[in-house]
Design a protein around this motif. Sequence first.
Motif, PDB file in Angstrom:
ATOM      1  N   VAL A   1      91.511 -63.405 -72.965  1.00 58.87           N
ATOM      2  CA  VAL A   1      92.577 -64.299 -72.533  1.00 58.87           C
ATOM      3  C   VAL A   1      93.478 -64.696 -73.696  1.00 58.87           C
ATOM      4  CG1 VAL A   1      91.256 -66.441 -72.816  1.00 58.87           C
ATOM      5  CG2 VAL A   1      93.083 -66.321 -71.105  1.00 58.87           C
ATOM      6  N   PHE A   2      92.888 -64.842 -74.885  1.00 61.98           N
ATOM      7  CA  PHE A   2      93.723 -65.201 -76.038  1.00 61.98           C
ATOM      8  C   PHE A   2      94.585 -64.015 -76.469  1.00 61.98           C
ATOM      9  CE2 PHE A   2      90.157 -68.199 -76.359  1.00 61.98           C
ATOM     10  CZ  PHE A   2      90.851 -69.387 -76.390  1.00 61.98           C
ATOM     11  N   ALA A   3      94.039 -62.808 -76.379  1.00 62.20           N
ATOM     12  CA  ALA A   3      94.846 -61.626 -76.684  1.00 62.20           C
ATOM     13  C   ALA A   3      95.974 -61.468 -75.674  1.00 62.20           C
ATOM     14  CB  ALA A   3      93.966 -60.381 -76.700  1.00 62.20           C
ATOM     15  N   PHE A   4      95.728 -61.874 -74.425  1.00 64.18           N
ATOM     16  CA  PHE A   4      96.746 -61.742 -73.391  1.00 64.18           C
ATOM     17  C   PHE A   4      97.957 -62.614 -73.692  1.00 64.18           C
ATOM     18  CE2 PHE A   4      98.360 -62.974 -69.091  1.00 64.18           C
ATOM     19  CZ  PHE A   4      98.833 -61.731 -68.719  1.00 64.18           C
ATOM     20  N   PHE A   5      97.758 -63.743 -74.373  1.00 66.51           N
ATOM     21  CA  PHE A   5      98.870 -64.630 -74.725  1.00 66.51           C
ATOM     22  C   PHE A   5      99.445 -64.313 -76.099  1.00 66.51           C
ATOM     23  CE2 PHE A   5      96.859 -67.095 -71.377  1.00 66.51           C
ATOM     24  CZ  PHE A   5      97.946 -67.600 -70.697  1.00 66.51           C
ATOM     25  N   SER A   6      99.096 -63.166 -76.638  1.00 67.62           N
ATOM     26  CA  SER A   6      99.612 -62.751 -77.935  1.00 67.62           C
ATOM     27  C   SER A   6     100.955 -62.051 -77.775  1.00 67.62           C
ATOM     28  CB  SER A   6      98.607 -61.827 -78.625  1.00 67.62           C
ATOM     29  OG  SER A   6      99.153 -61.275 -79.792  1.00 67.62           O
ATOM     30  N   VAL A   7     101.910 -62.407 -78.632  1.00 66.67           N
ATOM     31  CA  VAL A   7     103.243 -61.801 -78.584  1.00 66.67           C
ATOM     32  C   VAL A   7     103.157 -60.297 -78.833  1.00 66.67           C
ATOM     33  CG1 VAL A   7     105.542 -61.776 -79.635  1.00 66.67           C
ATOM     34  CG2 VAL A   7     104.328 -63.945 -79.316  1.00 66.67           C
ATOM     35  N   GLU A   8     102.302 -59.900 -79.782  1.00 65.29           N
ATOM     36  CA  GLU A   8     102.212 -58.486 -80.138  1.00 65.29           C
ATOM     37  C   GLU A   8     101.731 -57.645 -78.959  1.00 65.29           C
ATOM     38  OE1 GLU A   8     101.059 -60.947 -81.894  1.00 65.29           O
ATOM     39  OE2 GLU A   8     102.303 -60.901 -83.711  1.00 65.29           O
ATOM     40  N   VAL A   9     100.812 -58.184 -78.170  1.00 60.71           N
ATOM     41  CA  VAL A   9     100.322 -57.442 -77.015  1.00 60.71           C
ATOM     42  C   VAL A   9     101.448 -57.198 -76.018  1.00 60.71           C
ATOM     43  CG1 VAL A   9      98.794 -57.575 -75.008  1.00 60.71           C
ATOM     44  CG2 VAL A   9      97.938 -58.193 -77.272  1.00 60.71           C
ATOM     45  N   TRP A  10     102.283 -58.202 -75.795  1.00 60.77           N
ATOM     46  CA  TRP A  10     103.388 -58.046 -74.852  1.00 60.77           C
ATOM     47  C   TRP A  10     104.437 -57.088 -75.382  1.00 60.77           C
ATOM     48  CZ3 TRP A  10     104.269 -60.328 -69.998  1.00 60.77           C
ATOM     49  CH2 TRP A  10     103.226 -61.140 -69.546  1.00 60.77           C
ATOM     50  N   GLN A  11     104.695 -57.134 -76.691  1.00 60.93           N
ATOM     51  CA  GLN A  11     105.652 -56.188 -77.265  1.00 60.93           C
ATOM     52  C   GLN A  11     105.121 -54.755 -77.177  1.00 60.93           C
ATOM     53  OE1 GLN A  11     106.205 -57.701 -81.223  1.00 60.93           O
ATOM     54  NE2 GLN A  11     107.612 -59.327 -80.588  1.00 60.93           N
ATOM     55  N   LEU A  12     103.831 -54.583 -77.474  1.00 60.94           N
ATOM     56  CA  LEU A  12     103.240 -53.249 -77.419  1.00 60.94           C
ATOM     57  C   LEU A  12     103.229 -52.715 -75.995  1.00 60.94           C
ATOM     58  CD1 LEU A  12     101.661 -50.886 -78.657  1.00 60.94           C
ATOM     59  CD2 LEU A  12      99.571 -52.229 -78.337  1.00 60.94           C
ATOM     60  N   SER A  13     102.768 -53.513 -75.058  1.00 62.71           N
ATOM     61  CA  SER A  13     102.678 -53.036 -73.677  1.00 62.71           C
ATOM     62  C   SER A  13     104.057 -52.774 -73.082  1.00 62.71           C
ATOM     63  CB  SER A  13     101.922 -54.055 -72.813  1.00 62.71           C
ATOM     64  OG  SER A  13     102.569 -55.317 -72.836  1.00 62.71           O
ATOM     65  N   SER A  14     105.040 -53.588 -73.430  1.00 64.78           N
ATOM     66  CA  SER A  14     106.395 -53.371 -72.915  1.00 64.78           C
ATOM     67  C   SER A  14     107.023 -52.117 -73.501  1.00 64.78           C
ATOM     68  CB  SER A  14     107.284 -54.585 -73.211  1.00 64.78           C
ATOM     69  OG  SER A  14     106.789 -55.747 -72.578  1.00 64.78           O
ATOM     70  N   ALA A  15     106.672 -51.795 -74.741  1.00 66.49           N
ATOM     71  CA  ALA A  15     107.229 -50.599 -75.379  1.00 66.49           C
ATOM     72  C   ALA A  15     106.571 -49.318 -74.856  1.00 66.49           C
ATOM     73  CB  ALA A  15     107.061 -50.690 -76.891  1.00 66.49           C
ATOM     74  N   LEU A  16     105.337 -49.434 -74.364  1.00 63.80           N
ATOM     75  CA  LEU A  16     104.635 -48.257 -73.863  1.00 63.80           C
ATOM     76  C   LEU A  16     105.121 -47.886 -72.462  1.00 63.80           C
ATOM     77  CD1 LEU A  16     100.930 -48.990 -74.930  1.00 63.80           C
ATOM     78  CD2 LEU A  16     102.504 -47.350 -75.962  1.00 63.80           C
ATOM     79  N   SER A  17     105.147 -46.601 -72.187  1.00 61.08           N
ATOM     80  CA  SER A  17     105.431 -46.149 -70.830  1.00 61.08           C
ATOM     81  C   SER A  17     104.142 -46.188 -70.008  1.00 61.08           C
ATOM     82  CB  SER A  17     105.982 -44.721 -70.852  1.00 61.08           C
ATOM     83  OG  SER A  17     105.015 -43.816 -71.357  1.00 61.08           O
TER      84      SER A  17
END
Length: 400
Positions: A192-208
């Motif tokens: 849950v803490f990783a889910f609220f990480s900015v880097e996770v959202w940037q990485l997942s959004s950049a991935l197809s």
Amino acid sequence: MSSRKPRSAKRDADRWFREQGLPTFVPLRRWFTDLPRRVAPLIAWVAIVGLPVAGGIELAVDLALDASGEEAAVIAILVLFVLALAIGIPWIGYLIVRTVLRRLPAGVGTVVALLVIAGSVALLILFGYGIRPGSTVGPVFRALLIVAVCVLLTGMGGGALISWALRLAVRNAHAMGHMASIALPVILMLVVFAFFSVEVWQLSSALSWGSIGLVGLVVATLAAIVALRVSASELDDDSQSPPAEQRAALLRDTPAEHSYVTSIERRPLQAAQRVNILLAMTVAQLVQAAFFAALLAALLIVIGSIAIPANVIGIWLSPSNAGEALAVEPLIIAGAELPITVNLLKAATLVSVIATLPFVFSAVSEARYRERFFDPIMADMRRAILVRDALATTATRDVF
């Protein structure tokens, strides 16, 4: 009468092994017996999927938009309802055909199965010409190729494995409460803490979605390796025959229930049978892992839709926090904009897929997880081996 009884016993034994996901336990000479009744449900499923049930989703969504106006919540509910129908109707047709054919006598069932196959082929051909009006014989060859693949898949046991995996999925759906109460809280604390990480959202959004799918494939491969290794060691360690009382309980409600033998001769597993068991165990573990990943992803989507609005996602993806600007993508299905974003789906999917790996490790190693997620499946496999040995040990060896 005496010839019909062994034939019926053989048919019952073959069906039982196929229902356990173990088609290689059926002798090779009987792989293609009673094939029309076995393959008709699969061909009917393919025909229903190819019909406007799938092609009419967009039309149904358009009607839902006209009926609901601009209310996002209503649109979301209607779209999800239409998608559920598109997925559920083919399976309902499959179950209806399968149930009807099993309850009919062998001769009548074969005739009905052939009629179902012929009707399904006709529907596939008509649908093929409907989407390609200028075609010559292409839709006919494609329909015949589909039938040939279904026949080969069913005869070699692939259909039995698929059917068993679907029943296993239903059983796992009933066990989702155990997943939610035992495995989910511990792993959710980790992710849950990783889910609220900015880097996770940037990485997942950049991935197809293709890249996220490859990550899932890597996780599934690692999970399969773990399941194969543990299952193989369990089979190697299981060399003792159970006591008579336990054996009688295990043989109850099986084709070997009335096999009155004082001792059962242990027979080594053939290579194909061993591979079949390991494959079934691996599929079972992957199905459980998929259910857990879906449960975790659904929970993260709910949390994200409440706690992370679109403007916060935009701030996290802004150029000040990333080398390249990443857009906030609303989720649009058939022209309907849903009140969640593609970014949320990608982040929840990526985190849940990665978090599934520790669940698989725990399911095959820790005692409380094994008791719920691994041991019941292993017990089914051991029971099937016992039934095979019991049928081979009885005086009527031709039953098996």
